[in-house]
Design a protein around this motif. Sequence first.
Motif, PDB file in Angstrom:
ATOM      1  N   ASN A  11     -11.809  90.260 113.059  1.00 39.56           N
ATOM      2  CA  ASN A  11     -10.874  90.879 112.106  1.00 39.56           C
ATOM      3  C   ASN A  11     -10.657  90.051 110.854  1.00 39.56           C
ATOM      4  O   ASN A  11      -9.814  90.403 110.022  1.00 39.56           O
ATOM      5  CB  ASN A  11      -9.513  91.116 112.769  1.00 39.56           C
ATOM      6  CG  ASN A  11      -9.604  92.038 113.952  1.00 39.56           C
ATOM      7  OD1 ASN A  11      -9.839  91.580 115.076  1.00 39.56           O
ATOM      8  ND2 ASN A  11      -9.458  93.330 113.715  1.00 39.56           N
ATOM      9  N   GLN A  12     -11.369  88.925 110.738  1.00 40.12           N
ATOM     10  CA  GLN A  12     -11.162  87.989 109.623  1.00 40.12           C
ATOM     11  C   GLN A  12      -9.741  87.422 109.591  1.00 40.12           C
ATOM     12  O   GLN A  12      -9.200  87.137 108.526  1.00 40.12           O
ATOM     13  CB  GLN A  12     -11.526  88.627 108.271  1.00 40.12           C
ATOM     14  CG  GLN A  12     -13.006  88.892 108.098  1.00 40.12           C
ATOM     15  CD  GLN A  12     -13.861  87.630 108.118  1.00 40.12           C
ATOM     16  OE1 GLN A  12     -13.368  86.531 107.912  1.00 40.12           O
ATOM     17  NE2 GLN A  12     -15.160  87.785 108.393  1.00 40.12           N
ATOM     18  N   PHE A  13      -9.136  87.327 110.791  1.00 43.83           N
ATOM     19  CA  PHE A  13      -7.928  86.495 110.941  1.00 43.83           C
ATOM     20  C   PHE A  13      -7.950  85.917 112.349  1.00 43.83           C
ATOM     21  O   PHE A  13      -8.794  86.303 113.166  1.00 43.83           O
ATOM     22  CB  PHE A  13      -6.641  87.263 110.638  1.00 43.83           C
ATOM     23  CG  PHE A  13      -6.447  88.563 111.380  1.00 43.83           C
ATOM     24  CD1 PHE A  13      -6.313  88.614 112.760  1.00 43.83           C
ATOM     25  CD2 PHE A  13      -6.331  89.763 110.666  1.00 43.83           C
ATOM     26  CE1 PHE A  13      -6.091  89.819 113.428  1.00 43.83           C
ATOM     27  CE2 PHE A  13      -6.117  90.976 111.318  1.00 43.83           C
ATOM     28  CZ  PHE A  13      -5.996  91.000 112.705  1.00 43.83           C
ATOM     29  N   ASN A  14      -7.054  84.958 112.590  1.00 46.50           N
ATOM     30  CA  ASN A  14      -7.069  84.246 113.862  1.00 46.50           C
ATOM     31  C   ASN A  14      -6.572  85.156 114.993  1.00 46.50           C
ATOM     32  O   ASN A  14      -5.409  85.150 115.369  1.00 46.50           O
ATOM     33  CB  ASN A  14      -6.204  82.989 113.752  1.00 46.50           C
ATOM     34  CG  ASN A  14      -6.408  82.074 114.936  1.00 46.50           C
ATOM     35  OD1 ASN A  14      -6.861  82.511 115.998  1.00 46.50           O
ATOM     36  ND2 ASN A  14      -6.067  80.808 114.761  1.00 46.50           N
ATOM     37  N   HIS A  52      -8.467 100.938 110.335  1.00 47.06           N
ATOM     38  CA  HIS A  52      -9.864 101.052 110.749  1.00 47.06           C
ATOM     39  C   HIS A  52     -10.203  99.789 111.536  1.00 47.06           C
ATOM     40  O   HIS A  52     -10.160  98.686 110.986  1.00 47.06           O
ATOM     41  CB  HIS A  52     -10.775 101.196 109.535  1.00 47.06           C
ATOM     42  CG  HIS A  52     -12.228 101.195 109.889  1.00 47.06           C
ATOM     43  ND1 HIS A  52     -12.837 102.272 110.502  1.00 47.06           N
ATOM     44  CD2 HIS A  52     -13.189 100.250 109.760  1.00 47.06           C
ATOM     45  CE1 HIS A  52     -14.115 101.981 110.712  1.00 47.06           C
ATOM     46  NE2 HIS A  52     -14.348 100.765 110.277  1.00 47.06           N
ATOM     47  N   ASN A  53     -10.499  99.941 112.829  1.00 46.21           N
ATOM     48  CA  ASN A  53     -10.850  98.813 113.704  1.00 46.21           C
ATOM     49  C   ASN A  53      -9.810  97.701 113.699  1.00 46.21           C
ATOM     50  O   ASN A  53     -10.162  96.520 113.736  1.00 46.21           O
ATOM     51  CB  ASN A  53     -12.212  98.225 113.309  1.00 46.21           C
ATOM     52  CG  ASN A  53     -13.350  99.176 113.673  1.00 46.21           C
ATOM     53  OD1 ASN A  53     -13.143 100.148 114.405  1.00 46.21           O
ATOM     54  ND2 ASN A  53     -14.539  98.895 113.175  1.00 46.21           N
ATOM     55  N   GLU A  54      -8.538  98.044 113.625  1.00 46.53           N
ATOM     56  CA  GLU A  54      -7.491  97.023 113.633  1.00 46.53           C
ATOM     57  C   GLU A  54      -7.385  96.395 115.021  1.00 46.53           C
ATOM     58  O   GLU A  54      -7.744  97.025 116.021  1.00 46.53           O
ATOM     59  CB  GLU A  54      -6.152  97.660 113.242  1.00 46.53           C
ATOM     60  CG  GLU A  54      -5.021  96.690 113.002  1.00 46.53           C
ATOM     61  CD  GLU A  54      -5.286  95.719 111.862  1.00 46.53           C
ATOM     62  OE1 GLU A  54      -5.653  96.170 110.762  1.00 46.53           O
ATOM     63  OE2 GLU A  54      -5.132  94.502 112.077  1.00 46.53           O
ATOM     64  N   ALA A  55      -6.902  95.144 115.083  1.00 50.85           N
ATOM     65  CA  ALA A  55      -6.674  94.487 116.378  1.00 50.85           C
ATOM     66  C   ALA A  55      -5.453  95.120 117.046  1.00 50.85           C
ATOM     67  O   ALA A  55      -4.500  95.513 116.363  1.00 50.85           O
ATOM     68  CB  ALA A  55      -6.448  92.997 116.183  1.00 50.85           C
ATOM     69  N   THR A  78     -13.187  90.648 103.911  1.00 47.10           N
ATOM     70  CA  THR A  78     -12.936  91.930 104.552  1.00 47.10           C
ATOM     71  C   THR A  78     -13.720  92.005 105.872  1.00 47.10           C
ATOM     72  O   THR A  78     -14.858  91.569 105.929  1.00 47.10           O
ATOM     73  CB  THR A  78     -13.281  93.091 103.591  1.00 47.10           C
ATOM     74  OG1 THR A  78     -13.160  94.313 104.309  1.00 47.10           O
ATOM     75  CG2 THR A  78     -14.688  92.982 103.067  1.00 47.10           C
ATOM     76  N   PRO A  79     -13.117  92.540 106.910  1.00 45.35           N
ATOM     77  CA  PRO A  79     -13.793  92.539 108.210  1.00 45.35           C
ATOM     78  C   PRO A  79     -14.690  93.753 108.426  1.00 45.35           C
ATOM     79  O   PRO A  79     -15.484  93.765 109.350  1.00 45.35           O
ATOM     80  CB  PRO A  79     -12.628  92.578 109.195  1.00 45.35           C
ATOM     81  CG  PRO A  79     -11.565  93.323 108.470  1.00 45.35           C
ATOM     82  CD  PRO A  79     -11.737  93.017 107.004  1.00 45.35           C
ATOM     83  N   TYR A  80     -14.528  94.775 107.624  1.00 44.38           N
ATOM     84  CA  TYR A  80     -15.250  96.010 107.932  1.00 44.38           C
ATOM     85  C   TYR A  80     -16.311  96.349 106.897  1.00 44.38           C
ATOM     86  O   TYR A  80     -16.375  95.737 105.830  1.00 44.38           O
ATOM     87  CB  TYR A  80     -14.284  97.185 108.116  1.00 44.38           C
ATOM     88  CG  TYR A  80     -13.100  97.179 107.200  1.00 44.38           C
ATOM     89  CD1 TYR A  80     -13.245  97.516 105.874  1.00 44.38           C
ATOM     90  CD2 TYR A  80     -11.833  96.809 107.659  1.00 44.38           C
ATOM     91  CE1 TYR A  80     -12.168  97.493 105.021  1.00 44.38           C
ATOM     92  CE2 TYR A  80     -10.750  96.775 106.810  1.00 44.38           C
ATOM     93  CZ  TYR A  80     -10.923  97.114 105.491  1.00 44.38           C
ATOM     94  OH  TYR A  80      -9.853  97.084 104.644  1.00 44.38           O
ATOM     95  N   THR A  81     -17.118  97.356 107.215  1.00 44.51           N
ATOM     96  CA  THR A  81     -18.199  97.759 106.327  1.00 44.51           C
ATOM     97  C   THR A  81     -17.663  98.651 105.205  1.00 44.51           C
ATOM     98  O   THR A  81     -16.625  99.303 105.342  1.00 44.51           O
ATOM     99  CB  THR A  81     -19.229  98.597 107.092  1.00 44.51           C
ATOM    100  OG1 THR A  81     -18.530  99.711 107.680  1.00 44.51           O
ATOM    101  CG2 THR A  81     -19.901  97.787 108.179  1.00 44.51           C
TER     102      THR A  81
END
Length: 520
Positions: free
Chosen positions: A77-80, A120-123, A344-347
């Motif tokens: 997710n580009q975070f810890n 979108h694809n959130e943790a 950003t974590p997504y496409t």
Amino acid sequence: MRRFAYCKVVLATSLVWVMLDMFILLYFSECNKCDDKKERGLPGRDGGPRDGPGEGGKPVVIPKENQEKMKEMFKINQFNLMASEMIALNRTLPDVRLEGCKNKLYPDNLPRTSVVIVFHNEAWSTLLRTVHSVIDRSPHTLLEEIVLVDDASERDFLKRPLEQYVRRLEIPVRVVRMEQRSGLIRARLKGASLSTGQVITFLDAHCECTIGWLEPLLARIKQDKTVVCPIIDVISDDTFEYMAGSDMTYGGFNWKLNFRWYPVPQREMDRRKGDRTLPVRTPTMAGGLFSIDRDYFQEIGTYDAGMDIWGGENLEISFRIWQCGGTLEIVTCSHVGHVFRKATPYTFPGGTGQIINKNNRRLAEVWMDEFKNFFYIISPGVTKVDYGDITSRSALRQKLQCKPFSWYLENVYPDSQIPRHYYSLGEVFSYTANKEIRTDDLCLDVSKLNGPVMMLKCHHLKGNQLWEYDPVKLTLIHVNSNQCLDKASEEDSQVPSVRDCTHTRFQQWLLRNVTLPEVF
Ligand code: UD2
Ligand code: MN
């Protein structure tokens, strides 16, 4: 014997002290708990201990042996994510409001709000922590519902498990799904159209609302048809530490049409007579967190549904609100945290640059009049990007009789990086009415005679950044030194410099004239 007695006394007194210490400690930590429960009006839902990881907004430290795993998980997710998963879904947070905000009273009959969260694809942990923070820190009488809009996520836990989980919450939470990946703009439009509250409040899917966040937003909307944002606090992407945002910054943008924070100017402090608890008029919003009256959202044309995936919609709605007669404010008594990410974590289906440029072109073409050239000049190639059909958005501007962009720069954002007055807009730089040679917030500066020139932050004090253009000789004279801008003073140097105005061959500059908003 005497010595032994003496020791006993010392021992007894220190024991008393230790017990007193413990009592004080217990007393205060118990009270903290009471206050916290009183604030939220709810028992800890997960039953977790209040001194667990991240409680009180504290940073989470990952032990050495888990660092490798942590780095792996970070990429998702580009975070810890590991830190986020350690923190209770209803963790406590500090009250970061200004003192003057804590005792403000608000009317009883505030409008109710729907909270719309697109993802979108959130943790799981960040999404549900957002939901719990809304439920736990909002008066339930003011909460119509929460609408979660799933923008075609590819994670199983966001399907049935999410629906089952939210069913048991004491506020109606709906999960609606986009049929295909549509981007946050169209997802928000769907959420807004399915919700029913008089006010719509948008939040990102990795937020945490703090105590008292909602009432001042709704109270302001009830008073006037303003669009309101909370102060966006920072939740660290590395440690999930909660850090208060400043009430002394507001929203702007640069030539590339990137949203940026800038210091609140003196004129806005003066307008509020120095009272920092009053809302700040802001030229732009960051985009993710704001409340708006449902009818007004309709009236000013919701969002531009022609914008894809991510980006541009925040400036678009900001320009539109101001140019079409509305007001945009940061309500400084309302604080909501957000996990700011570095990547950003997504496409971005179709390519990141392509999408953002398309969205930005749509906003520039519809709202910025001739000032769109500042954006086009600093982003070479952008004019090749197809921006689709904008007729309905231009018609909207016409219908609402919105003011020109020059009015916005003049009245709402006079401290903008985009000069309101300029003589010329060339390949790289603008020659402004202040006689600066400028790109974005950088100005051509001379600190050395017969030496190279530099781009330094504009100080607007003329001085070493003051240039006089001679339209006959085509020279740019640095007034302070009386030297001319020179293309090649040292043979092997490609860097422009200043030197005596005698080398005319190297000192001619063609300033292209463009249609000026005002004539000088
Ligand atoms: C900021 C805004 C964000 C939005 C964006 C520009 C804040 C705090 N955040 O970037 O709300 O205005 O600027 O567009 O002001 N999402 C989807 N579908 C997608 C992409 C994203 O549903 O295709 C969701 C995402 O899960 C998140 C929200 O949209 O909940 C915003 O995306 P972000 O967090 O990546 O944007 P951010 O905070 O970098
Ligand atoms: Mn975000």
